[in-house]
Design a protein around this motif. Sequence first.
Motif, PDB file in Angstrom:
ATOM      1  N   PRO A  54       0.805  -1.234   0.000  1.00  0.00           N
ATOM      2  CA  PRO A  54       0.000   0.000   0.000  1.00  0.00           C
ATOM      3  C   PRO A  54       0.832   1.275   0.000  1.00  0.00           C
ATOM      4  O   PRO A  54       0.396   2.301  -0.523  1.00  0.00           O
ATOM      5  CB  PRO A  54      -0.821  -0.125   1.289  1.00  0.00           C
ATOM      6  CG  PRO A  54      -0.893  -1.590   1.552  1.00  0.00           C
ATOM      7  CD  PRO A  54       0.423  -2.151   1.097  1.00  0.00           C
ATOM      8  N   PHE A  55       2.034   1.225   0.560  1.00  0.00           N
ATOM      9  CA  PHE A  55       2.910   2.393   0.578  1.00  0.00           C
ATOM     10  C   PHE A  55       3.238   2.830  -0.850  1.00  0.00           C
ATOM     11  O   PHE A  55       3.140   4.006  -1.202  1.00  0.00           O
ATOM     12  CB  PHE A  55       4.188   2.062   1.345  1.00  0.00           C
ATOM     13  CG  PHE A  55       5.157   3.192   1.474  1.00  0.00           C
ATOM     14  CD1 PHE A  55       5.009   4.144   2.474  1.00  0.00           C
ATOM     15  CD2 PHE A  55       6.226   3.313   0.608  1.00  0.00           C
ATOM     16  CE1 PHE A  55       5.905   5.187   2.597  1.00  0.00           C
ATOM     17  CE2 PHE A  55       7.141   4.351   0.729  1.00  0.00           C
ATOM     18  CZ  PHE A  55       6.972   5.295   1.729  1.00  0.00           C
ATOM     19  N   PHE A  56       3.610   1.871  -1.687  1.00  0.00           N
ATOM     20  CA  PHE A  56       3.969   2.188  -3.059  1.00  0.00           C
ATOM     21  C   PHE A  56       2.735   2.465  -3.910  1.00  0.00           C
ATOM     22  O   PHE A  56       2.779   3.264  -4.850  1.00  0.00           O
ATOM     23  CB  PHE A  56       4.815   1.071  -3.655  1.00  0.00           C
ATOM     24  CG  PHE A  56       6.068   0.804  -2.869  1.00  0.00           C
ATOM     25  CD1 PHE A  56       6.949   1.832  -2.578  1.00  0.00           C
ATOM     26  CD2 PHE A  56       6.359  -0.457  -2.385  1.00  0.00           C
ATOM     27  CE1 PHE A  56       8.101   1.610  -1.836  1.00  0.00           C
ATOM     28  CE2 PHE A  56       7.501  -0.700  -1.642  1.00  0.00           C
ATOM     29  CZ  PHE A  56       8.380   0.336  -1.370  1.00  0.00           C
ATOM     30  N   ALA A  57       1.617   1.828  -3.576  1.00  0.00           N
ATOM     31  CA  ALA A  57       0.366   2.126  -4.263  1.00  0.00           C
ATOM     32  C   ALA A  57      -0.033   3.576  -4.027  1.00  0.00           C
ATOM     33  O   ALA A  57      -0.566   4.245  -4.934  1.00  0.00           O
ATOM     34  CB  ALA A  57      -0.736   1.180  -3.794  1.00  0.00           C
ATOM     35  N   SER A  58       0.232   4.085  -2.828  1.00  0.00           N
ATOM     36  CA  SER A  58      -0.056   5.492  -2.539  1.00  0.00           C
ATOM     37  C   SER A  58       0.790   6.410  -3.406  1.00  0.00           C
ATOM     38  O   SER A  58       0.307   7.436  -3.909  1.00  0.00           O
ATOM     39  CB  SER A  58       0.194   5.783  -1.057  1.00  0.00           C
ATOM     40  OG  SER A  58      -0.025   7.141  -0.753  1.00  0.00           O
ATOM     41  N   MET A  59       2.062   6.046  -3.606  1.00  0.00           N
ATOM     42  CA  MET A  59       2.915   6.822  -4.508  1.00  0.00           C
ATOM     43  C   MET A  59       2.341   6.826  -5.922  1.00  0.00           C
ATOM     44  O   MET A  59       2.262   7.874  -6.580  1.00  0.00           O
ATOM     45  CB  MET A  59       4.324   6.234  -4.535  1.00  0.00           C
ATOM     46  CG  MET A  59       5.161   6.518  -3.320  1.00  0.00           C
ATOM     47  SD  MET A  59       6.873   5.986  -3.606  1.00  0.00           S
ATOM     48  CE  MET A  59       7.641   6.581  -2.107  1.00  0.00           C
ATOM     49  N   GLN A  60       1.973   5.650  -6.400  1.00  0.00           N
ATOM     50  CA  GLN A  60       1.432   5.536  -7.750  1.00  0.00           C
ATOM     51  C   GLN A  60       0.194   6.415  -7.909  1.00  0.00           C
ATOM     52  O   GLN A  60       0.070   7.179  -8.884  1.00  0.00           O
ATOM     53  CB  GLN A  60       1.071   4.082  -8.055  1.00  0.00           C
ATOM     54  CG  GLN A  60       0.409   3.894  -9.418  1.00  0.00           C
ATOM     55  CD  GLN A  60      -0.010   2.458  -9.688  1.00  0.00           C
ATOM     56  OE1 GLN A  60       0.197   1.586  -8.851  1.00  0.00           O
ATOM     57  NE2 GLN A  60      -0.600   2.210 -10.833  1.00  0.00           N
ATOM     58  N   ASN A  61      -0.727   6.335  -6.961  1.00  0.00           N
ATOM     59  CA  ASN A  61      -1.964   7.097  -7.048  1.00  0.00           C
ATOM     60  C   ASN A  61      -1.698   8.599  -7.069  1.00  0.00           C
ATOM     61  O   ASN A  61      -2.327   9.350  -7.819  1.00  0.00           O
ATOM     62  CB  ASN A  61      -2.888   6.741  -5.883  1.00  0.00           C
ATOM     63  CG  ASN A  61      -3.387   5.316  -5.954  1.00  0.00           C
ATOM     64  OD1 ASN A  61      -3.412   4.705  -7.018  1.00  0.00           O
ATOM     65  ND2 ASN A  61      -3.779   4.765  -4.808  1.00  0.00           N
TER      66      ASN A  61
END
Length: 321
Positions: A54-61
């Motif tokens: 989720p940490f990297f998904a937040s970056m992507q978003n």
Amino acid sequence: MMKRRLFAAGAAVSLLAGLVACSDGESAVEGGAAGGGDGEVKSVGLMLQDISNPFFASMQNSLQETAEAEGIQLNVQDGRQDLSVQSSQIDTFIQQGVDLIIINAVDSEGIGSAVQRAKDAGITVVAVDVDATNADAAVTTDNVLAGTMACTALAEKIGGEGNILILEGTPTTAPRERVEGCEEVLASDFPDITVVGKQATTNDRATGLSVATDLLTANPDVQGIFGMNDPVALGADLALQQAKRDGVVVVGVDGSPEAVEAMTGGDTSLWATPAQDPAGMVDEAYRIGVDIVAGNEPEERVTLLDPSLVTIDTVGEYEGW
């Protein structure tokens, strides 16, 4: 409280391109190479260690929102925790002629030769979350401080004495620096705490669970566990639940939604997590990259963002990602 920031690209973007996001390593830039060499950023390649985190998904978003707002073309690649995959992805970006690569490396040193290939091709490379050898700049949390904060909270919670375990991570700068900060503060401020076990994970809950289980079996007299990030710490928390072990304090790093859920639920050993700002971090990396492409180098090669400590006592005040 840390807020999400969207940064202007500086020079006006003359060509609007559709947002493209993919994770299979195939070309995502329509019409071939997008790099114009005119000091503007029209296309960005974002490389993440593991989009399932989720940490990297937040970056992507966050960067997708910026791309949509500013009319840039974005290609997101999932490195799947594999150095060879990321190396190939950089070669694809070179072929596409992107203007800027923002890389969250799976191996800070191992990716160096691929990063240099991109730079030799005239592409600006900015590392995010963890540093990368040969990158033009890097934006990370102050990970030494995060490790210091986490282990200070752990040490104080267990009364300044006892045995603890350290669950390390993959060979990137962030996990190493967090462990460094932890060990430094224990040595200087808590001499009665002993690290009785230390072992690497692959930064995820599954290996956090398996490594913690093994270390707890080998070291039954343990009062605390430091997990280098929240998924690892939550894996350790699950190991304690499965072993029916009470009274062991766990700390992580991230301030993730999963950690917040655990800490507000009450049935957890997770006590504290220094919170990062993944959205703000990638936005800052983008801003710096745009500046470099325009010919404006940052004053410092590495930009550090301060974490903020969240504990069970304060989690209700934390706004989260």
